[in-house]
Design a protein around this motif. Structure first.
Motif, PDB file in Angstrom:
ATOM      1  N   ASN A 223       0.673  -1.062   0.017  1.00  0.00           N
ATOM      2  CA  ASN A 223       0.091   0.026  -0.121  1.00  0.00           C
ATOM      3  C   ASN A 223       0.999   1.330   0.017  1.00  0.00           C
ATOM      4  O   ASN A 223       0.706   2.203  -0.659  1.00  0.00           O
ATOM      5  CB  ASN A 223      -0.840  -0.149   1.097  1.00  0.00           C
ATOM      6  CG  ASN A 223      -2.011  -1.155   0.894  1.00  0.00           C
ATOM      7  OD1 ASN A 223      -2.330  -1.405  -0.161  1.00  0.00           O
ATOM      8  ND2 ASN A 223      -2.640  -1.351   2.074  1.00  0.00           N
TER       9      ASN A 223
ATOM     10  N   GLY B 111       2.719   1.437  -3.223  1.00  0.00           N
ATOM     11  CA  GLY B 111       1.785   1.700  -4.134  1.00  0.00           C
ATOM     12  C   GLY B 111       1.304   3.048  -4.425  1.00  0.00           C
ATOM     13  O   GLY B 111       1.197   3.769  -5.421  1.00  0.00           O
ATOM     14  N   ARG B 112       1.309   3.780  -3.372  1.00  0.00           N
ATOM     15  CA  ARG B 112       0.751   5.104  -2.895  1.00  0.00           C
ATOM     16  C   ARG B 112       1.640   6.014  -3.974  1.00  0.00           C
ATOM     17  O   ARG B 112       1.508   6.975  -4.636  1.00  0.00           O
ATOM     18  CB  ARG B 112       0.502   5.609  -1.772  1.00  0.00           C
ATOM     19  CG  ARG B 112      -0.574   5.415  -1.162  1.00  0.00           C
ATOM     20  CD  ARG B 112      -1.004   6.066   0.073  1.00  0.00           C
ATOM     21  NE  ARG B 112      -1.432   5.152   0.960  1.00  0.00           N
ATOM     22  CZ  ARG B 112      -0.855   4.552   2.188  1.00  0.00           C
ATOM     23  NH1 ARG B 112       0.161   5.209   2.619  1.00  0.00           N
ATOM     24  NH2 ARG B 112      -1.597   3.885   2.940  1.00  0.00           N
TER      25      ARG B 112
ATOM     26  N   GLN C 152       1.333   5.433  -7.657  1.00  0.00           N
ATOM     27  CA  GLN C 152       0.358   5.905  -8.127  1.00  0.00           C
ATOM     28  C   GLN C 152       0.615   7.655  -8.081  1.00  0.00           C
ATOM     29  O   GLN C 152       0.159   8.339  -9.259  1.00  0.00           O
ATOM     30  CB  GLN C 152      -0.887   5.566  -7.595  1.00  0.00           C
ATOM     31  CG  GLN C 152      -2.269   6.122  -7.939  1.00  0.00           C
ATOM     32  CD  GLN C 152      -2.634   5.474  -9.355  1.00  0.00           C
ATOM     33  OE1 GLN C 152      -2.587   4.096  -9.325  1.00  0.00           O
ATOM     34  NE2 GLN C 152      -2.890   6.077 -10.215  1.00  0.00           N
ATOM     35  N   SER C 153       0.852   8.091  -7.229  1.00  0.00           N
ATOM     36  CA  SER C 153       0.902   9.819  -7.206  1.00  0.00           C
ATOM     37  C   SER C 153       1.938  10.366  -8.076  1.00  0.00           C
ATOM     38  O   SER C 153       1.699  11.326  -8.639  1.00  0.00           O
ATOM     39  CB  SER C 153       0.944  10.331  -5.616  1.00  0.00           C
ATOM     40  OG  SER C 153       2.240   9.783  -5.157  1.00  0.00           O
TER      41      SER C 153
ATOM     42  N   GLY D 105       1.593   7.534 -11.884  1.00  0.00           N
ATOM     43  CA  GLY D 105       0.289   7.400 -12.497  1.00  0.00           C
ATOM     44  C   GLY D 105       0.642   5.742 -12.426  1.00  0.00           C
ATOM     45  O   GLY D 105      -0.436   5.126 -13.622  1.00  0.00           O
ATOM     46  N   LEU D 106       1.292   4.959 -11.945  1.00  0.00           N
ATOM     47  CA  LEU D 106       1.174   3.488 -12.147  1.00  0.00           C
ATOM     48  C   LEU D 106       0.578   2.810 -10.760  1.00  0.00           C
ATOM     49  O   LEU D 106       0.841   3.309  -9.876  1.00  0.00           O
ATOM     50  CB  LEU D 106       2.662   2.951 -12.380  1.00  0.00           C
ATOM     51  CG  LEU D 106       3.226   3.303 -13.354  1.00  0.00           C
ATOM     52  CD1 LEU D 106       4.657   2.828 -13.545  1.00  0.00           C
ATOM     53  CD2 LEU D 106       2.629   2.749 -14.807  1.00  0.00           C
ATOM     54  N   SER D 107      -0.263   1.940 -11.060  1.00  0.00           N
ATOM     55  CA  SER D 107      -0.622   1.227  -9.841  1.00  0.00           C
ATOM     56  C   SER D 107       0.301   0.348  -9.488  1.00  0.00           C
ATOM     57  O   SER D 107       1.301  -0.016 -10.337  1.00  0.00           O
ATOM     58  CB  SER D 107      -2.100   0.351 -10.099  1.00  0.00           C
ATOM     59  OG  SER D 107      -1.861  -0.723 -10.957  1.00  0.00           O
TER      60      SER D 107
ATOM     61  N   ASP E  80       0.278  -2.470 -11.959  1.00  0.00           N
ATOM     62  CA  ASP E  80       1.038  -2.023 -13.190  1.00  0.00           C
ATOM     63  C   ASP E  80       2.438  -2.251 -13.082  1.00  0.00           C
ATOM     64  O   ASP E  80       3.004  -2.947 -14.136  1.00  0.00           O
ATOM     65  CB  ASP E  80       0.847  -0.721 -13.576  1.00  0.00           C
ATOM     66  CG  ASP E  80      -0.628  -0.134 -13.831  1.00  0.00           C
ATOM     67  OD1 ASP E  80      -1.480  -1.072 -14.282  1.00  0.00           O
ATOM     68  OD2 ASP E  80      -1.048   1.101 -13.466  1.00  0.00           O
ATOM     69  N   TYR E  81       2.907  -2.077 -12.084  1.00  0.00           N
ATOM     70  CA  TYR E  81       4.459  -1.816 -11.947  1.00  0.00           C
ATOM     71  C   TYR E  81       4.813  -3.322 -11.763  1.00  0.00           C
ATOM     72  O   TYR E  81       5.735  -3.753 -12.472  1.00  0.00           O
ATOM     73  CB  TYR E  81       4.951  -1.105 -10.431  1.00  0.00           C
ATOM     74  CG  TYR E  81       6.346  -1.200 -10.260  1.00  0.00           C
ATOM     75  CD1 TYR E  81       6.930  -0.006 -10.871  1.00  0.00           C
ATOM     76  CD2 TYR E  81       7.131  -2.090  -9.703  1.00  0.00           C
ATOM     77  CE1 TYR E  81       8.367   0.137 -10.793  1.00  0.00           C
ATOM     78  CE2 TYR E  81       8.596  -2.057  -9.541  1.00  0.00           C
ATOM     79  CZ  TYR E  81       9.115  -0.887 -10.233  1.00  0.00           C
ATOM     80  OH  TYR E  81      10.338  -0.982 -10.191  1.00  0.00           O
TER      81      TYR E  81
ATOM     82  N   ARG F 184      -4.122   2.178 -21.867  1.00  0.00           N
ATOM     83  CA  ARG F 184      -3.292   3.404 -21.346  1.00  0.00           C
ATOM     84  C   ARG F 184      -1.959   3.420 -22.111  1.00  0.00           C
ATOM     85  O   ARG F 184      -1.033   4.285 -21.962  1.00  0.00           O
ATOM     86  CB  ARG F 184      -3.131   3.283 -19.766  1.00  0.00           C
ATOM     87  CG  ARG F 184      -4.285   3.481 -19.235  1.00  0.00           C
ATOM     88  CD  ARG F 184      -4.232   3.060 -17.480  1.00  0.00           C
ATOM     89  NE  ARG F 184      -3.058   3.640 -17.171  1.00  0.00           N
ATOM     90  CZ  ARG F 184      -2.450   2.798 -16.016  1.00  0.00           C
ATOM     91  NH1 ARG F 184      -2.735   1.614 -15.777  1.00  0.00           N
ATOM     92  NH2 ARG F 184      -1.185   3.369 -15.465  1.00  0.00           N
TER      93      ARG F 184
END
Length: 154
Positions: free
Chosen positions: A28, A31-32, A35-36, A39-41, A44-45, A85
């Motif tokens: 988590n 992941g934040r 994402q921030s 732009g990858l979750s 995705d990574y 994407r």
């Protein structure tokens, strides 16, 4: 006659629950940042990391599912979102007309190259920097053993 369950001892339960909680918090928090900042979750990574570990940035869908431990439908849905994407593309498998191969696009490669240094920094800050070399080595042995046994049972 049914055998009684082998309930966890307090230490076993502490290890199991701690490992689950640690995993969730690490994923988590890292992941934040992905994402921030990029732009990858985290998902995705994970996909891009597996693809870029191969010499030609490509894997069959079933190989991705196996290495990530996901059901084929989950992989297919996620790959469809990544394709929209522009991070990956699907190609027909040259060896087998029935299968398809997932390939990293230039945009996916750029996203991975941008995110990887920060992700490694997060892995060190959140996880590795709190452990000794001996603990890291032992954890690597433990994870290898458990993963090998799980793979052998499938």
């Amino acid at each position: 006659m049914t055998e009684a369950p082998r309930w966890l001892t307090p230490v076993e339960e502490q290890a199991w629950r701690g490992m689950l909680r640690m995993h969730d918090l690490l994923v988590n928090q890292a992941g934040r940042t992905l994402q921030s900042g990029f732009g990858l979750s985290a998902t995705d990574y994970s996909v891009l990391a597996e693809l870029t570990r191969t010499p030609d940035d490509r894997l069959r869908i079933l190989e991705i599912a196996k290495v990530l431990g996901w059901e084929k439908s989950r992989v297919s849905h996620h790959l469809a979102r990544m394709t929209k994407r522009g991070l990956i593309a699907r190609e027909e498998c040259a060896d087998d007309g029935r299968g398809s191969v997932v390939v990293v696009t230039p945009a996916g490669r750029a996203a991975m190259e941008a995110a990887a240094p920060r992700h490694v920094e997060d892995v060190r800050r959140l996880f590795l920097d709190h452990l000794t070399l001996g603990q890291i080595t032992l954890l690597a042995e433990i994870t290898d053993t458990v993963l090998r046994e799980i793979d052998a049972g499938q």
